[in-house]
Design an enzyme around this catalytic site. Structure first.
Site, mmCIF file in Angstrom:
data_model
loop_
_atom_site.group_PDB
_atom_site.id
_atom_site.type_symbol
_atom_site.label_atom_id
_atom_site.label_comp_id
_atom_site.label_asym_id
_atom_site.label_seq_id
_atom_site.Cartn_x
_atom_site.Cartn_y
_atom_site.Cartn_z
ATOM 1 N N PHE A 125 0.867 -1.176 0.000
ATOM 2 C CA PHE A 125 0.000 0.000 0.000
ATOM 3 C C PHE A 125 0.902 1.224 0.000
ATOM 4 O O PHE A 125 1.477 1.574 1.023
ATOM 5 C CB PHE A 125 -0.850 -0.069 1.279
ATOM 6 C CG PHE A 125 -2.024 0.849 1.348
ATOM 7 C CD1 PHE A 125 -3.256 0.466 0.822
ATOM 8 C CD2 PHE A 125 -1.936 2.076 1.983
ATOM 9 C CE1 PHE A 125 -4.371 1.296 0.927
ATOM 10 C CE2 PHE A 125 -3.032 2.915 2.097
ATOM 11 C CZ PHE A 125 -4.256 2.522 1.573
ATOM 12 N N LEU A 127 1.282 4.838 -0.094
ATOM 13 C CA LEU A 127 0.656 6.137 0.112
ATOM 14 C C LEU A 127 1.633 7.140 0.725
ATOM 15 O O LEU A 127 1.783 8.258 0.240
ATOM 16 C CB LEU A 127 -0.570 5.974 1.021
ATOM 17 C CG LEU A 127 -1.346 7.252 1.366
ATOM 18 C CD1 LEU A 127 -2.010 7.835 0.120
ATOM 19 C CD2 LEU A 127 -2.397 6.951 2.444
ATOM 20 N N ARG A 246 -7.138 0.568 10.031
ATOM 21 C CA ARG A 246 -7.022 0.823 11.475
ATOM 22 C C ARG A 246 -7.649 -0.301 12.298
ATOM 23 O O ARG A 246 -7.218 -0.567 13.420
ATOM 24 C CB ARG A 246 -7.654 2.182 11.797
ATOM 25 C CG ARG A 246 -6.774 3.318 11.348
ATOM 26 C CD ARG A 246 -7.457 4.656 11.269
ATOM 27 N NE ARG A 246 -6.518 5.601 10.648
ATOM 28 C CZ ARG A 246 -6.866 6.663 9.938
ATOM 29 N NH1 ARG A 246 -8.142 6.923 9.745
ATOM 30 N NH2 ARG A 246 -5.950 7.458 9.417
ATOM 31 N N ARG A 271 6.765 -17.891 39.428
ATOM 32 C CA ARG A 271 7.929 -17.266 40.060
ATOM 33 C C ARG A 271 7.666 -16.967 41.534
ATOM 34 O O ARG A 271 6.582 -16.483 41.891
ATOM 35 C CB ARG A 271 8.249 -15.955 39.326
ATOM 36 C CG ARG A 271 9.471 -15.222 39.841
ATOM 37 C CD ARG A 271 10.749 -15.845 39.348
ATOM 38 N NE ARG A 271 11.891 -14.979 39.617
ATOM 39 C CZ ARG A 271 13.139 -15.270 39.271
ATOM 40 N NH1 ARG A 271 13.391 -16.407 38.635
ATOM 41 N NH2 ARG A 271 14.122 -14.448 39.536
ATOM 42 N N GLY A 342 10.339 -8.158 35.978
ATOM 43 C CA GLY A 342 11.553 -7.577 36.527
ATOM 44 C C GLY A 342 12.678 -7.609 35.513
ATOM 45 O O GLY A 342 12.471 -7.387 34.314
ATOM 46 N N GLU A 366 -0.581 3.638 10.142
ATOM 47 C CA GLU A 366 -2.012 3.731 9.823
ATOM 48 C C GLU A 366 -2.663 4.912 10.551
ATOM 49 O O GLU A 366 -3.843 4.874 10.907
ATOM 50 C CB GLU A 366 -2.748 2.428 10.177
ATOM 51 C CG GLU A 366 -2.254 1.192 9.463
ATOM 52 C CD GLU A 366 -2.491 1.218 7.965
ATOM 53 O OE1 GLU A 366 -3.179 2.140 7.482
ATOM 54 O OE2 GLU A 366 -1.974 0.334 7.279
ATOM 55 N N SER A 369 -1.625 8.166 16.928
ATOM 56 C CA SER A 369 -2.661 8.384 17.935
ATOM 57 C C SER A 369 -3.157 9.827 17.908
ATOM 58 O O SER A 369 -4.352 10.098 18.117
ATOM 59 C CB SER A 369 -2.117 8.047 19.324
ATOM 60 O OG SER A 369 -1.863 6.662 19.441
ATOM 61 N N GLU A 370 -2.261 10.751 17.630
ATOM 62 C CA GLU A 370 -2.645 12.159 17.565
ATOM 63 C C GLU A 370 -3.607 12.414 16.399
ATOM 64 O O GLU A 370 -4.561 13.197 16.519
ATOM 65 C CB GLU A 370 -1.406 13.039 17.453
ATOM 66 C CG GLU A 370 -0.527 13.058 18.698
ATOM 67 C CD GLU A 370 0.229 11.747 18.934
ATOM 68 O OE1 GLU A 370 0.515 11.447 20.107
ATOM 69 O OE2 GLU A 370 0.507 11.021 17.948
#
Length: 382
Positions: A125, A127, A246, A271, A342, A366, A369-370
């Site tokens: 793709f 773009l 998305r 553990r 840890g 894709e 977040s902004e």
């Protein structure tokens, strides 16, 4: 609201989970370390045989015709085993879907069976450009008519699986005088076309098994019928397909984060510190509970977006919500899971450091977040 999966969806989910457990997970560390394309090619061919390279493609073209919800379920399960393979499957399905949506009958016949069957390892793709990432309408790649051909010139960057692709969906400016975003068209360029060159793989932080490349077009001549959809109307196609993509990335983040939390849970049970299993300590219990709850919320958002898409209803806002939630909370979940181990979580002997590296990019590609927040703000304020 009915949350039950159909028999077909359950079968696809179970098959993807089994393949991820038996094939992908045992080879994920090696693929991450070596980026051996033969391993990825083997994965993709086997997945094509299982019907995963055309999950939402009509059976007339060799697809599974299983729908968007099944696609999301499959990507999540595959990502639990290997994010590099899952992203390659997601992008190739995305390429097949755009060809099915706007391609001519001849274009569909030429390319979809090859993508679905594994004759092509995948599709790419094309773009993004160096100065046209979050703002793809600012692209500079040009396509100019010259007799019986289009001539492409320009460079695309961060192109997933470009070295293995059999076909490239490429966006280019066809009317430089048009308002921004209005003079862009979409083309199909098969691999091996003179003038098309794939650069060396980028040195990435994570998802190293899936090559990311620069793709350059230098006087690349393609026939006039390589145009997909209407001339100068390609940008809205890109926007629509990015919304579907998305869902794929949200699903991938769900898978990686789920694998990380499951590994951390098992570690806490086994553990011991201070003579007791780590699972006995309330601080770690709450950490696990909090992130599991957030990922379940992200899962429901993602399945909602997929279900809306499958029903033919508007889904872009829901897809942005799903991607924002799944990738941001997924990143946090992976880092928390690493913390639960840890010092061991920091070691390559354990898969947590790979999960943390693999999931990091999901909040970037894709649409960052902004950008998802910008899309959602516009939707809410419209």
């Amino acid at each position: 609201m009915n949350f039950d999966l159909t028999e077909e969806q359950t079968l696809i989910q179970d098959t993807a989970r089994q393949f991820a457990t038996e094939v992908l997970a045992p080879q994920a560390a090696e693929l991450d370390t070596t980026a051996n394309p033969e391993i990825l090619k083997s994965h993709l061919q086997q997945l094509a045989e299982l019907g995963f390279m055309g999950l939402n493609i009509h059976s007339d073209f060799g697809g599974a015709e299983a729908g968007s919800l099944a696609f999301s379920l499959a990507i999540t399960e595959l990502a639990r085993g290997c994010a590099s393979t899952a992203v390659s499957v997601s992008v190739s399905n995305m390429v097949a879907e755009v060809i099915q949506a706007i391609g001519t009958e001849q274009q569909k016949q030429n390319y979809l069976p090859k993508l679905c069957s594994g004759e092509y390892y995948g599709g790419s793709f094309c773009l993004t450009e160096t100065e046209a990432g979050s703002d793809p309408a600012a692209m500079k790649t040009r396509a100019v008519k010259d007799g019986d051909a289009w001539v492409l010139n320009g460079t695309k960057v961060w192109i997933s699986t470009a070295a293995l692709a059999g076909v490239y969906v490429v966006w280019a400016v066809t009317d430089p005088e048009a308002p921004k975003g209005k003079g862009i068209s979409c083309f199909l360029v098969p691999a091996g076309t003179p003038g098309l060159a794939v650069g060396k793989p980028e040195e990435k932080m994570g998802q190293k098994g899936s090559g990311t490349h620069e793709v350059t077009f230098t006087d690349c001549r393609i026939p006039l019928d390589a145009l997909m959809g209407e001339e100068n109307q390609g940008f809205k196609i890109a926007v629509t397909e990015l919304a579907g993509g998305r869902i794929g990335i949200a699903s991938l983040a769900l898978g990686v984060a789920g694998a990380a939390l499951d590994y951390a849970r098992d570690y806490l049970l086994e553990r011991k510190q201070f003579g007791r299993p780590l699972a006995d300590f309330q601080g770690l219990q709450w950490m696990l509970a909090e992130h599991a709850t957030e990922m379940e919320a992200a899962r429901l958002l993602t399945l909602q977006a997929a279900a809306l898409k499958e029903a033919g209803k508007p889904f872009a806002a829901q897809a942005s919500m799903a991607k924002l939630m799944a990738t941001e909370k997924g990143n946090q979940a992976c880092y928390a899971a690493l913390q639960m181990l840890g010092a061991n979580g920091y070691m390559k002997e354990y898969p947590l450091e790979r999960y943390a590296r693999d999931i990091r990019v999901t909040s970037i590609y894709e649409g960052t977040s902004e950008i998802q927040k910008l899309i959602l703000a516009r939707h809410l304020l419209a």
